[in-house]
Design an enzyme around this catalytic site. Sequence first.
Site, short mmCIF file in Angstrom:
data_model
loop_
_atom_site.label_atom_id
_atom_site.label_comp_id
_atom_site.label_asym_id
_atom_site.label_seq_id
_atom_site.Cartn_x
_atom_site.Cartn_y
_atom_site.Cartn_z
N GLU A 121 0.84 -1.21 0.00
CA GLU A 121 0.00 0.00 0.00
C GLU A 121 0.87 1.26 0.00
OE1 GLU A 121 -4.06 -0.68 2.18
OE2 GLU A 121 -2.48 -1.56 3.42
N GLU A 141 -4.08 -10.54 3.69
CA GLU A 141 -5.15 -10.13 4.60
C GLU A 141 -6.22 -11.20 4.78
OE1 GLU A 141 -3.03 -6.38 3.88
OE2 GLU A 141 -3.48 -8.15 2.70
#
Length: 267
Positions: A121, A141
């Site tokens: 990210e 995730e």
Amino acid sequence: MGNAASAATAVPSALLTVERTGPVLTVGLNRPAKRNALNDGIILAIQDCFAKLPNDIGAVVIHGVGEHFSSGLDLSELTEQDATAGLIHSQMWHRVFDRIQYSRVPVIAALKGAVIGGGLELACAAHIRVAEPSTYYALPEGQRGIFVGGGGSVRLPRLIGVARMTDMMLTGRVYSATEGAAYGFSQYLTEAGNAFAKAMELAERVAANAPLTNFAVLQALPMIAEANPQTGLLMESLMATVAQSDKEAKRRIRDFLDRKTAKVKPT
């Protein structure tokens, strides 16, 4: 936002290594023993760094100290958070990564080793990404029972598409550096150990651009790309008019016409 687990907290002053080379500022993520896992301290240190960029800095290179760029969020920071704290935490990451994406100067990420979760990210917030062969990309995730929270669901699909990001999060798929260059994770793939040097070369080049042109590319181009075509074309015309009326643009055009600068040639 990642898969790194750590109970330790680095000394705040040591979380980043910040150095200057001419017009380029280098910002090193400095938790090598934790594969540069991102805790609140390092995120806030990045925010402080970008809030105080010297006026004469023309580009920034973000890199990881040690063998990895970043293994993502330090998961030890999530263990005691309730829903409200989680929301505030995610929005804090958003604010910091927005400072990178909407920086007044180009930001280049030099990637190696793990670029995972929150580390990916962070890399997505940069304008140019340079990877070396050791680089690998992942979003674990789904396996951790969490969801991206650092802007990845907005930025990464624009680079690689929703389908690839969905696959990564559902299956834990890992992409190699070679695949990453082909699919849009990075714009450059270097030889082993050369990502930082290539990032510095590019940073020095873009820092030499006309500041107003860099501003237009960083601030106007993304908005134009997201606008409907007619709005985008009008914004382009306005930005082109502003840019070409700048004194620096006129000087550079005159230098080209007077043959003081080289013509574009293939490299």
